[in-house]
Design a protein around this motif. Structure first.
Motif, PDB file in Angstrom:
ATOM      1  N   GLN A   1       4.856  20.099  -6.030  1.00 24.76           N
ATOM      2  CA  GLN A   1       5.177  21.516  -6.103  1.00 24.76           C
ATOM      3  C   GLN A   1       3.924  22.394  -6.073  1.00 24.76           C
ATOM      4  O   GLN A   1       3.895  23.419  -5.387  1.00 24.76           O
ATOM      5  CB  GLN A   1       6.001  21.810  -7.355  1.00 24.76           C
TER       6      GLN A   1
ATOM      7  N   TRP B   1      10.492  24.748  -2.905  1.00 20.52           N
ATOM      8  CA  TRP B   1      10.228  23.323  -3.135  1.00 20.52           C
ATOM      9  C   TRP B   1      11.413  22.687  -3.860  1.00 20.52           C
ATOM     10  O   TRP B   1      11.852  21.594  -3.500  1.00 20.52           O
ATOM     11  CB  TRP B   1       8.931  23.148  -3.931  1.00 20.52           C
ATOM     12  N   GLU B   2      11.946  23.383  -4.865  1.00 18.73           N
ATOM     13  CA  GLU B   2      13.084  22.863  -5.628  1.00 18.73           C
ATOM     14  C   GLU B   2      14.315  22.656  -4.743  1.00 18.73           C
ATOM     15  O   GLU B   2      15.077  21.716  -4.935  1.00 18.73           O
ATOM     16  CB  GLU B   2      13.436  23.812  -6.779  1.00 18.73           C
ATOM     17  N   GLN B   3      14.517  23.521  -3.741  1.00 18.34           N
ATOM     18  CA  GLN B   3      15.692  23.436  -2.873  1.00 18.34           C
ATOM     19  C   GLN B   3      15.499  22.465  -1.708  1.00 18.34           C
ATOM     20  O   GLN B   3      16.429  22.237  -0.945  1.00 18.34           O
ATOM     21  CB  GLN B   3      16.028  24.827  -2.317  1.00 18.34           C
TER      22      GLN B   3
ATOM     23  N   ALA C   1       7.974  28.075  -5.372  1.00 15.93           N
ATOM     24  CA  ALA C   1       8.451  27.020  -6.279  1.00 15.93           C
ATOM     25  C   ALA C   1       9.944  26.769  -6.055  1.00 15.93           C
ATOM     26  O   ALA C   1      10.392  25.611  -6.039  1.00 15.93           O
ATOM     27  CB  ALA C   1       8.187  27.398  -7.731  1.00 15.93           C
ATOM     28  N   ARG C   2      10.717  27.828  -5.845  1.00 13.68           N
ATOM     29  CA  ARG C   2      12.153  27.662  -5.574  1.00 13.68           C
ATOM     30  C   ARG C   2      12.385  26.997  -4.224  1.00 13.68           C
ATOM     31  O   ARG C   2      13.327  26.220  -4.064  1.00 13.68           O
ATOM     32  CB  ARG C   2      12.876  29.008  -5.640  1.00 13.68           C
TER      33      ARG C   2
ATOM     34  N   LYS D   1       9.625  16.475  -0.860  1.00 15.00           N
ATOM     35  CA  LYS D   1       9.039  16.379  -2.201  1.00 15.00           C
ATOM     36  C   LYS D   1       8.139  15.151  -2.318  1.00 15.00           C
ATOM     37  O   LYS D   1       7.154  15.169  -3.052  1.00 15.00           O
ATOM     38  CB  LYS D   1      10.133  16.354  -3.257  1.00 15.00           C
TER      39      LYS D   1
END
Length: 157
Positions: free
Chosen positions: A75, A62-64, A59-60, A70
C-alpha cells in the motif's frame, strides 16, 4: 400435383432457412449486447477507480484492487506511485476520455482468467497523459488489478 408439392416443399425449406437466420441474428444481437454491457461495465469500474486517485485516495484504490496487484505492490508503494503521477501531471484532470478497450481470456503472459484494460486520455494541468487501468473478472464483476500512466506522446510506443 407434384408441382404444387415441390413448391410447398421449397417454401417450407426457405421458411426454415429464414427462421434459422432470424434466430441467429437474435442470438448474435444478444451476444453483442452482453459484450457491450461488459465493456461499459469495465469502463465504468476503471473510471470510478481513477476518481479515487483524483480525490487523493490512493489507499482506497489499493484496498479495492485485486490480490494480484496487492502481491506486486504494498500500500505504501502504491500511494507513492500515485503521488508521483500527480507530481508529474498535476491534480485531478479537467477531462478524461476512454480511448481503447482491450480484452484477453487466458492470455499466455497472464494468470488464467479474463482480463481487460481500459486506456484513457486525460488532460491534467501540467500535461496531457494516457492512463491504462487493468481489470480482472472476479465474482461476476470487474476488479482493478493495475494502473500505468505516461505522457500522451508516448502512447503506443
Amino acid at each position: 400435383m407434384t408441382c404444387l408439392k415441390d413448391g410447398f416443399s421449397r417454401a417450407v425449406h426457405w421458411g426454415k432457412l429464414l427462421l434459422l437466420i432470424g434466430v441467429g441474428m437474435l442470438t448474435s444481437s444478444a451476444a453483442m449486447a452482453q459484450q457491450a454491457t461488459a465493456a461499459d461495465s469495465a469502463i465504468d469500474v476503471a473510471r470510478q477507480w481513477l476518481s479515487l486517485a483524483d480525490a487523493n485516495q490512493a489507499a482506497r484504490m489499493w484496498e479495492q484492487s485485486n490480490a494480484l496487484m496487492k502481491a506486486q505492490s504494498d500500500q505504501k508503494s502504491w500511494i507513492t506511485y500515485i503521488d508521483s503521477m500527480h507530481s508529474q501531471f498535476g491534480p485531478a484532470p479537467d477531462s478524461r476520455f476512454w480511448q481503447a478497450l482491450e480484452h484477453q481470456v487466458d492470455h499466455p503472459s497472464l494468470p488464467r482468467g479474463e482480463f481487460a484494460s481500459v486506456t484513457f486520455v486525460s488532460g491534467y494541468a501540467k500535461a496531457r497523459a494516457w492512463e491504462k487501468v487493468a481489470l480482472v473478472w472476479q465474482g461476476e464483476r470487474w476488479v482493478p488489478v493495475g494502473y500505468q500512466y505516461g505522457p500522451l506522446e508516448t502512447l503506443g510506443k
